[in-house]
Motif scaffolding. Structure first.
Motif, PDB file in Angstrom:
ATOM      1  N   VAL A  58      14.675  23.069  18.720  1.00 25.89           N
ATOM      2  CA  VAL A  58      15.318  22.291  19.785  1.00 25.89           C
ATOM      3  C   VAL A  58      16.413  21.408  19.190  1.00 25.89           C
ATOM      4  CG1 VAL A  58      14.976  20.543  21.578  1.00 25.89           C
ATOM      5  CG2 VAL A  58      13.269  22.350  21.252  1.00 25.89           C
ATOM      6  N   THR A  59      16.137  20.803  18.039  1.00 26.23           N
ATOM      7  CA  THR A  59      17.170  20.023  17.343  1.00 26.23           C
ATOM      8  C   THR A  59      18.377  20.893  17.043  1.00 26.23           C
ATOM      9  OG1 THR A  59      15.498  18.579  16.328  1.00 26.23           O
ATOM     10  CG2 THR A  59      17.681  18.620  15.312  1.00 26.23           C
ATOM     11  N   GLY A  60      18.134  22.101  16.561  1.00 27.41           N
ATOM     12  CA  GLY A  60      19.227  23.021  16.258  1.00 27.41           C
ATOM     13  C   GLY A  60      20.076  23.320  17.486  1.00 27.41           C
ATOM     14  N   LEU A  61      19.435  23.569  18.604  1.00 31.33           N
ATOM     15  CA  LEU A  61      20.183  23.853  19.832  1.00 31.33           C
ATOM     16  C   LEU A  61      21.005  22.643  20.276  1.00 31.33           C
ATOM     17  CD1 LEU A  61      17.490  25.908  21.762  1.00 31.33           C
ATOM     18  CD2 LEU A  61      19.704  26.751  20.959  1.00 31.33           C
ATOM     19  N   LEU A  62      20.447  21.463  20.119  1.00 33.11           N
ATOM     20  CA  LEU A  62      21.185  20.252  20.477  1.00 33.11           C
ATOM     21  C   LEU A  62      22.378  20.016  19.550  1.00 33.11           C
ATOM     22  CD1 LEU A  62      18.175  17.913  21.288  1.00 33.11           C
ATOM     23  CD2 LEU A  62      19.898  18.702  22.917  1.00 33.11           C
TER      24      LEU A  62
ATOM     25  N   ALA B  68       6.330  27.220  16.461  1.00 39.55           N
ATOM     26  CA  ALA B  68       7.064  27.787  17.595  1.00 39.55           C
ATOM     27  C   ALA B  68       8.457  27.185  17.740  1.00 39.55           C
ATOM     28  CB  ALA B  68       6.273  27.585  18.877  1.00 39.55           C
ATOM     29  N   GLY B  69       8.831  26.284  16.806  1.00 36.19           N
ATOM     30  CA  GLY B  69      10.188  25.726  16.826  1.00 36.19           C
ATOM     31  C   GLY B  69      10.288  24.302  17.308  1.00 36.19           C
ATOM     32  N   PHE B  70       9.125  23.640  17.411  1.00 38.47           N
ATOM     33  CA  PHE B  70       9.133  22.257  17.892  1.00 38.47           C
ATOM     34  C   PHE B  70       8.810  21.304  16.750  1.00 38.47           C
ATOM     35  CE2 PHE B  70       7.366  24.923  21.432  1.00 38.47           C
ATOM     36  CZ  PHE B  70       8.566  25.069  22.089  1.00 38.47           C
ATOM     37  N   PRO B  71       9.707  20.381  16.444  1.00 39.96           N
ATOM     38  CA  PRO B  71      10.949  20.079  17.165  1.00 39.96           C
ATOM     39  C   PRO B  71      12.200  20.770  16.632  1.00 39.96           C
ATOM     40  CG  PRO B  71      10.551  18.347  15.584  1.00 39.96           C
ATOM     41  CD  PRO B  71       9.396  19.317  15.452  1.00 39.96           C
TER      42      PRO B  71
ATOM     43  N   LEU C 188      11.105  33.779  26.021  1.00 40.70           N
ATOM     44  CA  LEU C 188      10.638  34.417  24.786  1.00 40.70           C
ATOM     45  C   LEU C 188       9.290  33.852  24.356  1.00 40.70           C
ATOM     46  CD1 LEU C 188      13.997  34.556  22.787  1.00 40.70           C
ATOM     47  CD2 LEU C 188      12.645  36.529  23.542  1.00 40.70           C
ATOM     48  N   LEU C 189       9.108  32.557  24.514  1.00 42.43           N
ATOM     49  CA  LEU C 189       7.843  31.932  24.148  1.00 42.43           C
ATOM     50  C   LEU C 189       6.694  32.514  24.958  1.00 42.43           C
ATOM     51  CD1 LEU C 189       6.403  29.697  22.504  1.00 42.43           C
ATOM     52  CD2 LEU C 189       6.912  28.131  24.388  1.00 42.43           C
ATOM     53  N   ARG C 190       6.896  32.677  26.260  1.00 39.72           N
ATOM     54  CA  ARG C 190       5.838  33.253  27.106  1.00 39.72           C
ATOM     55  C   ARG C 190       5.522  34.684  26.685  1.00 39.72           C
ATOM     56  NH1 ARG C 190       8.737  30.575  31.186  1.00 39.72           N
ATOM     57  NH2 ARG C 190       9.776  32.514  31.765  1.00 39.72           N
ATOM     58  N   ARG C 191       6.568  35.442  26.369  1.00 36.13           N
ATOM     59  CA  ARG C 191       6.345  36.849  26.007  1.00 36.13           C
ATOM     60  C   ARG C 191       5.654  36.990  24.656  1.00 36.13           C
ATOM     61  NH1 ARG C 191      11.430  40.102  26.047  1.00 36.13           N
ATOM     62  NH2 ARG C 191      12.751  38.300  26.442  1.00 36.13           N
TER      63      ARG C 191
ATOM     64  N   ALA D   5      14.034  35.463  16.307  1.00 34.53           N
ATOM     65  CA  ALA D   5      14.352  36.092  17.599  1.00 34.53           C
ATOM     66  C   ALA D   5      14.996  35.081  18.546  1.00 34.53           C
ATOM     67  CB  ALA D   5      13.086  36.682  18.220  1.00 34.53           C
ATOM     68  N   VAL D   6      14.440  33.884  18.624  1.00 31.18           N
ATOM     69  CA  VAL D   6      15.007  32.863  19.499  1.00 31.18           C
ATOM     70  C   VAL D   6      16.396  32.459  19.012  1.00 31.18           C
ATOM     71  CG1 VAL D   6      14.733  30.549  20.466  1.00 31.18           C
ATOM     72  CG2 VAL D   6      12.734  32.013  20.169  1.00 31.18           C
ATOM     73  N   SER D   7      16.543  32.303  17.707  1.00 27.03           N
ATOM     74  CA  SER D   7      17.848  31.885  17.176  1.00 27.03           C
ATOM     75  C   SER D   7      18.919  32.937  17.446  1.00 27.03           C
ATOM     76  CB  SER D   7      17.753  31.592  15.673  1.00 27.03           C
ATOM     77  OG  SER D   7      17.526  32.759  14.918  1.00 27.03           O
ATOM     78  N   ARG D   8      18.545  34.214  17.389  1.00 25.51           N
ATOM     79  CA  ARG D   8      19.511  35.276  17.701  1.00 25.51           C
ATOM     80  C   ARG D   8      19.918  35.225  19.165  1.00 25.51           C
ATOM     81  NH1 ARG D   8      16.109  38.561  14.497  1.00 25.51           N
ATOM     82  NH2 ARG D   8      15.107  39.353  16.391  1.00 25.51           N
ATOM     83  N   GLU D   9      18.941  35.077  20.055  1.00 24.35           N
ATOM     84  CA  GLU D   9      19.210  35.121  21.490  1.00 24.35           C
ATOM     85  C   GLU D   9      19.969  33.891  21.989  1.00 24.35           C
ATOM     86  OE1 GLU D   9      18.603  37.623  23.640  1.00 24.35           O
ATOM     87  OE2 GLU D   9      17.905  38.837  21.965  1.00 24.35           O
ATOM     88  N   THR D  10      19.835  32.773  21.275  1.00 26.69           N
ATOM     89  CA  THR D  10      20.450  31.520  21.724  1.00 26.69           C
ATOM     90  C   THR D  10      21.610  31.072  20.846  1.00 26.69           C
ATOM     91  OG1 THR D  10      18.898  30.194  20.420  1.00 26.69           O
ATOM     92  CG2 THR D  10      18.260  30.719  22.706  1.00 26.69           C
ATOM     93  N   SER D  11      21.866  31.803  19.768  1.00 25.60           N
ATOM     94  CA  SER D  11      22.909  31.429  18.798  1.00 25.60           C
ATOM     95  C   SER D  11      22.692  30.028  18.239  1.00 25.60           C
ATOM     96  CB  SER D  11      24.306  31.533  19.435  1.00 25.60           C
ATOM     97  OG  SER D  11      24.568  32.843  19.883  1.00 25.60           O
ATOM     98  N   ALA D  12      21.451  29.673  18.012  1.00 27.53           N
ATOM     99  CA  ALA D  12      21.127  28.358  17.455  1.00 27.53           C
ATOM    100  C   ALA D  12      21.564  28.292  15.994  1.00 27.53           C
ATOM    101  CB  ALA D  12      19.630  28.089  17.555  1.00 27.53           C
ATOM    102  N   PRO D  13      22.156  27.181  15.559  1.00 24.36           N
ATOM    103  CA  PRO D  13      22.587  27.039  14.165  1.00 24.36           C
ATOM    104  C   PRO D  13      21.416  26.660  13.260  1.00 24.36           C
ATOM    105  CG  PRO D  13      23.163  25.058  15.370  1.00 24.36           C
ATOM    106  CD  PRO D  13      22.537  26.000  16.364  1.00 24.36           C
TER     107      PRO D  13
END
Length: 216
Positions: free
Chosen positions: A82-86, A76-79, A29-32, A110-118
């Motif tokens: 990534v913390t959320g996904l962990l 872009a979600g850093f950090p 998603l980041l590349r796109r 968009a990333v949170s939807r696709e990855t179900s990140a909290p």
């Protein structure tokens, strides 16, 4: 993005192995989205696994018991993402991503939807949103947002309430730390970055929370 860079990231931050599938989605998603929105420096796009994912993973390692986070200027979600996904498998784990740019906020959603990140994405200014979260969050993070003294000022309310600050800083960290220490009221600890020999993570605490010896 090479397999070698992905393997290097997983070696630097083994916790990423548990979310490798989600990170692959994130990287795609980041590349796109990068084609239309300037999310990261273009010359880092091929190094996303080490430069962004492994680097970001250090934040949760620095405050492993914190479950509810606020990430300032998430970009872009850093950090923060990534913390959320962990935190995905941890009951009560949640990250508030604060990003005032509406397009970047849309990317984070968009990333949170696709990855179900909290995560919760707040398209608000930090000074407006963060005070509302001051009594809820246990840690505050940021990367490449502002000098350390400014970060401490922005996060003053949650820090005073006992939250920990975890801030990724680059080669100028010593000068930034000296300036921040002049503010008083807080205790600082430095941790060597695993992804850059001259970078540090700087932890900020209310003196009542901890008394750490600073390391170099």
């Amino acid at each position: 993005m090479t397999k070698d860079s992905r393997a290097a990231a997983l070696a630097l931050a083994p916790a990423l192995k548990a979310i490798e599938r989600e990170l692959a989605i994130y990287a795609d998603l980041l590349r796109r989205w990068q084609a239309t929105i300037n999310l990261v420096a273009p010359n880092t796009l091929g190094e996303v696994w080490v430069r962004h994912f492994a680097d970001s993973a250090q934040v949760l390692d620095a405050a492993p018991t914190a479950e509810v986070w606020a990430d300032m200027g998430s970009g872009a979600g850093f950090p923060g993402l990534v913390t959320g996904l962990l935190l995905k498998g941890r009951s009560g784990g949640r990250v508030h991503l604060i990003e005032s740019d509406q397009r970047k906020a849309a990317f984070l959603r968009a990333v949170s939807r696709e990855t179900s990140a909290p995560v919760d994405v707040h398209a608000e200014r930090i000074e407006k949103m963060l005070p509302r979260l001051a009594g809820e969050v246990q840690a505050v993070s940021a990367r490449a947002l502002a000098p350390l003294a400014r970060l401490v000022e922005m996060a003053r309310e949650p820090l005073k309430n006992g939250a920990k600050g975890v801030f990724l800083k680059g080669e100028e960290w010593r000068d930034e730390l000296t300036a921040a220490e002049r503010l008083g009221n807080f205790t600082y600890e430095t941790i060597q970055s695993r992804t850059h020999p001259r970078a540090r993570l700087i932890l900020v605490h209310s003196p009542s929370e901890a008394n750490f010896d600073r390391t170099n």
